[in-house]
Design a protein around this motif. Sequence first.
Motif, PDB file in Angstrom:
ATOM      1  N   VAL A 163     -24.824  97.364  58.999  1.00  0.00           N
ATOM      2  CA  VAL A 163     -23.836  97.598  58.157  1.00  0.00           C
ATOM      3  C   VAL A 163     -24.256  98.964  57.235  1.00  0.00           C
ATOM      4  O   VAL A 163     -23.346  99.983  57.187  1.00  0.00           O
ATOM      5  CB  VAL A 163     -23.228  96.589  57.294  1.00  0.00           C
ATOM      6  CG1 VAL A 163     -22.374  96.961  56.215  1.00  0.00           C
ATOM      7  CG2 VAL A 163     -22.748  95.411  58.223  1.00  0.00           C
ATOM      8  N   GLU A 164     -25.456  98.912  56.522  1.00  0.00           N
ATOM      9  CA  GLU A 164     -26.005  99.777  55.817  1.00  0.00           C
ATOM     10  C   GLU A 164     -26.096 101.070  56.703  1.00  0.00           C
ATOM     11  O   GLU A 164     -26.031 102.041  56.087  1.00  0.00           O
ATOM     12  CB  GLU A 164     -27.326  99.414  55.215  1.00  0.00           C
ATOM     13  CG  GLU A 164     -27.158  98.639  54.050  1.00  0.00           C
ATOM     14  CD  GLU A 164     -26.331  98.941  52.754  1.00  0.00           C
ATOM     15  OE1 GLU A 164     -26.663 100.134  52.507  1.00  0.00           O
ATOM     16  OE2 GLU A 164     -25.316  98.390  52.371  1.00  0.00           O
ATOM     17  N   LYS A 165     -26.778 100.955  57.877  1.00  0.00           N
ATOM     18  CA  LYS A 165     -27.015 102.175  58.639  1.00  0.00           C
ATOM     19  C   LYS A 165     -25.618 102.909  58.949  1.00  0.00           C
ATOM     20  O   LYS A 165     -25.398 104.057  58.780  1.00  0.00           O
ATOM     21  CB  LYS A 165     -27.422 101.766  59.897  1.00  0.00           C
ATOM     22  CG  LYS A 165     -27.944 103.151  60.802  1.00  0.00           C
ATOM     23  CD  LYS A 165     -28.544 102.460  62.146  1.00  0.00           C
ATOM     24  CE  LYS A 165     -28.778 103.652  63.041  1.00  0.00           C
ATOM     25  NZ  LYS A 165     -29.104 103.423  64.476  1.00  0.00           N
ATOM     26  N   THR A 166     -24.680 102.058  59.226  1.00  0.00           N
ATOM     27  CA  THR A 166     -23.280 102.617  59.461  1.00  0.00           C
ATOM     28  C   THR A 166     -22.714 103.414  58.313  1.00  0.00           C
ATOM     29  O   THR A 166     -22.042 104.407  58.295  1.00  0.00           O
ATOM     30  CB  THR A 166     -22.367 101.548  60.070  1.00  0.00           C
ATOM     31  OG1 THR A 166     -22.989 100.949  61.100  1.00  0.00           O
ATOM     32  CG2 THR A 166     -21.125 101.982  60.583  1.00  0.00           C
ATOM     33  N   LYS A 167     -22.804 102.662  57.236  1.00  0.00           N
ATOM     34  CA  LYS A 167     -22.311 103.380  55.976  1.00  0.00           C
ATOM     35  C   LYS A 167     -23.138 104.846  55.541  1.00  0.00           C
ATOM     36  O   LYS A 167     -22.653 105.663  55.292  1.00  0.00           O
ATOM     37  CB  LYS A 167     -22.462 102.408  54.689  1.00  0.00           C
ATOM     38  CG  LYS A 167     -21.519 101.278  54.685  1.00  0.00           C
ATOM     39  CD  LYS A 167     -21.649 100.253  53.524  1.00  0.00           C
ATOM     40  CE  LYS A 167     -20.957  99.192  53.374  1.00  0.00           C
ATOM     41  NZ  LYS A 167     -21.122  98.301  52.283  1.00  0.00           N
ATOM     42  N   ALA A 168     -24.392 104.645  55.818  1.00  0.00           N
ATOM     43  CA  ALA A 168     -25.489 105.891  55.760  1.00  0.00           C
ATOM     44  C   ALA A 168     -24.726 106.971  56.638  1.00  0.00           C
ATOM     45  O   ALA A 168     -24.556 108.249  56.252  1.00  0.00           O
ATOM     46  CB  ALA A 168     -26.622 105.537  55.582  1.00  0.00           C
ATOM     47  N   GLU A 169     -24.740 106.782  57.902  1.00  0.00           N
ATOM     48  CA  GLU A 169     -24.136 107.639  58.935  1.00  0.00           C
ATOM     49  C   GLU A 169     -22.878 108.375  58.643  1.00  0.00           C
ATOM     50  O   GLU A 169     -22.393 109.598  58.591  1.00  0.00           O
ATOM     51  CB  GLU A 169     -23.849 107.069  60.221  1.00  0.00           C
ATOM     52  CG  GLU A 169     -25.544 106.906  60.980  1.00  0.00           C
ATOM     53  CD  GLU A 169     -25.691 105.890  61.916  1.00  0.00           C
ATOM     54  OE1 GLU A 169     -24.329 105.560  62.295  1.00  0.00           O
ATOM     55  OE2 GLU A 169     -26.640 105.696  62.752  1.00  0.00           O
ATOM     56  N   ARG A 170     -21.994 107.366  58.067  1.00  0.00           N
ATOM     57  CA  ARG A 170     -20.652 107.703  57.693  1.00  0.00           C
ATOM     58  C   ARG A 170     -20.728 108.803  56.483  1.00  0.00           C
ATOM     59  O   ARG A 170     -20.063 109.920  56.507  1.00  0.00           O
ATOM     60  CB  ARG A 170     -19.662 106.443  57.245  1.00  0.00           C
ATOM     61  CG  ARG A 170     -18.178 107.038  56.737  1.00  0.00           C
ATOM     62  CD  ARG A 170     -17.713 105.766  56.150  1.00  0.00           C
ATOM     63  NE  ARG A 170     -18.489 105.523  54.890  1.00  0.00           N
ATOM     64  CZ  ARG A 170     -18.415 104.385  54.040  1.00  0.00           C
ATOM     65  NH1 ARG A 170     -17.566 103.406  54.595  1.00  0.00           N
ATOM     66  NH2 ARG A 170     -19.044 104.306  53.073  1.00  0.00           N
ATOM     67  N   ASP A 171     -21.628 108.464  55.517  1.00  0.00           N
ATOM     68  CA  ASP A 171     -21.734 109.403  54.415  1.00  0.00           C
ATOM     69  C   ASP A 171     -22.227 110.819  55.043  1.00  0.00           C
ATOM     70  O   ASP A 171     -21.898 111.787  54.326  1.00  0.00           O
ATOM     71  CB  ASP A 171     -22.605 108.847  53.254  1.00  0.00           C
ATOM     72  CG  ASP A 171     -22.007 107.788  52.640  1.00  0.00           C
ATOM     73  OD1 ASP A 171     -20.672 107.423  52.729  1.00  0.00           O
ATOM     74  OD2 ASP A 171     -22.480 106.923  51.662  1.00  0.00           O
ATOM     75  N   VAL A 172     -23.372 110.828  55.669  1.00  0.00           N
ATOM     76  CA  VAL A 172     -23.804 112.004  56.242  1.00  0.00           C
ATOM     77  C   VAL A 172     -22.579 112.892  57.058  1.00  0.00           C
ATOM     78  O   VAL A 172     -22.706 113.946  56.606  1.00  0.00           O
ATOM     79  CB  VAL A 172     -25.093 111.719  57.202  1.00  0.00           C
ATOM     80  CG1 VAL A 172     -25.191 113.209  57.844  1.00  0.00           C
ATOM     81  CG2 VAL A 172     -26.170 111.185  56.336  1.00  0.00           C
TER      82      VAL A 172
END
Length: 150
Positions: free
Chosen positions: A84-93
């Motif tokens: 979930v954290e990785k998905t949020k980080a990728e979305r932010d990028v």
Amino acid sequence: MASVSHIPLVKLLGVQPAGLNASSEGEIQVFYDYVHSFQEHLFRQPIHRLLGLVMTSLWGEPDPGIDFEFEKLEETNEKEAAEVEKTKAERDVILIDAGVISPEESRQRVAGDPDSDFSSIDVEDMPDLLEEEDDGLVVKGSSEERDEAA
């Protein structure tokens, strides 16, 4: 006994399902949904009323910005939380690269997320990467760094 109480056998008696592809995940999820609906139906209004009375007693009027949520019964494991954290980080990028949000806004989201490992960061203390960007990022211990030191 389990059907009357709406509690799965694995929770009530510790009986694990047997057989090929046997799993109690569906039953447990249904049970958690049942408990959540029970909480909402029976407890939301009395707790909301009690909160209003406490706020009125303390401040003279209820604050509409103060509310509560029932704690989730299911727990996410570390792998699911990391995904979930990785998905949020990728979305932010992606959003930062597209110019939709700024890095500061992404930083505010991370700091405001209580489930984040970085919820305690200071939003105002942005790292200044301008100098590193001008010089080019050099990995410590690399041959480029040794050449620069020489």
